[in-house]
Motif scaffolding. Structure first.
Motif, PDB file in Angstrom:
ATOM      1  N   LYS A   1      68.221  44.482  17.521  1.00  0.00           N
ATOM      2  CA  LYS A   1      67.845  44.837  18.644  1.00  0.00           C
ATOM      3  C   LYS A   1      66.841  46.125  18.614  1.00  0.00           C
ATOM      4  CE  LYS A   1      71.922  43.510  21.170  1.00  0.00           C
ATOM      5  NZ  LYS A   1      72.995  43.713  22.089  1.00  0.00           N
ATOM      6  N   MET A   2      66.897  46.628  17.748  1.00  0.00           N
ATOM      7  CA  MET A   2      66.034  47.845  17.464  1.00  0.00           C
ATOM      8  C   MET A   2      64.757  47.412  17.218  1.00  0.00           C
ATOM      9  SD  MET A   2      67.468  50.720  18.466  1.00  0.00           S
ATOM     10  CE  MET A   2      66.126  52.020  18.084  1.00  0.00           C
TER      11      MET A   2
ATOM     12  N   ILE B   1      63.560  44.490  17.766  1.00  0.00           N
ATOM     13  CA  ILE B   1      62.883  43.788  18.938  1.00  0.00           C
ATOM     14  C   ILE B   1      62.249  45.099  19.877  1.00  0.00           C
ATOM     15  CG2 ILE B   1      63.338  42.450  20.950  1.00  0.00           C
ATOM     16  CD1 ILE B   1      65.407  40.829  19.162  1.00  0.00           C
ATOM     17  N   LYS B   2      62.791  46.014  20.118  1.00  0.00           N
ATOM     18  CA  LYS B   2      62.689  46.896  20.874  1.00  0.00           C
ATOM     19  C   LYS B   2      61.383  47.583  20.291  1.00  0.00           C
ATOM     20  CE  LYS B   2      64.102  51.046  23.335  1.00  0.00           C
ATOM     21  NZ  LYS B   2      65.168  52.252  23.580  1.00  0.00           N
ATOM     22  N   LYS B   3      61.056  48.019  19.258  1.00  0.00           N
ATOM     23  CA  LYS B   3      59.860  48.507  18.638  1.00  0.00           C
ATOM     24  C   LYS B   3      58.563  47.598  18.537  1.00  0.00           C
ATOM     25  CE  LYS B   3      62.319  51.457  15.297  1.00  0.00           C
ATOM     26  NZ  LYS B   3      62.501  51.969  14.048  1.00  0.00           N
TER      27      LYS B   3
ATOM     28  N   ARG C   1      58.223  45.159  21.028  1.00  0.00           N
ATOM     29  CA  ARG C   1      57.748  45.254  22.347  1.00  0.00           C
ATOM     30  C   ARG C   1      56.748  46.443  22.451  1.00  0.00           C
ATOM     31  NH1 ARG C   1      63.017  42.520  24.406  1.00  0.00           N
ATOM     32  NH2 ARG C   1      62.642  40.177  24.137  1.00  0.00           N
ATOM     33  N   LYS C   2      57.411  47.462  22.098  1.00  0.00           N
ATOM     34  CA  LYS C   2      56.451  48.545  22.311  1.00  0.00           C
ATOM     35  C   LYS C   2      55.289  48.787  21.757  1.00  0.00           C
ATOM     36  CE  LYS C   2      58.845  52.265  23.848  1.00  0.00           C
ATOM     37  NZ  LYS C   2      59.436  53.997  23.603  1.00  0.00           N
TER      38      LYS C   2
END
Length: 58
Positions: free
Chosen positions: A16-17, A19-21, A23-24
């Motif tokens: 999850k981390m 994926i978040k990175k 996307r940003k």
């Protein structure tokens, strides 16, 4: 979401981390967990050797 590791060209599912990175910051390079751990282990060994050279015991 499947990501291709730049070192071994294997596809993996990021956590999850990651994926978040991604996307940003989509231009970032992501490694698979195996390659990441292999590189981290080498860095730890190198840092350990460097600290022993700076502070010799005895």
């Amino acid at each position: 979401m499947k990501i291709c590791c730049i070192l071994c060209d294997r596809y993996f599912t990021p956590d999850k981390m990651q994926i978040k990175k991604l996307r940003k910051h989509p231009h970032r390079i992501i490694l698979c967990p195996e390659c990441h751990e292999r590189i981290a282990e080498r860095v730890r060994k190198r840092k350990k050797l460097q600290s022993l050279k700076r502070h010799p015991e005895g």
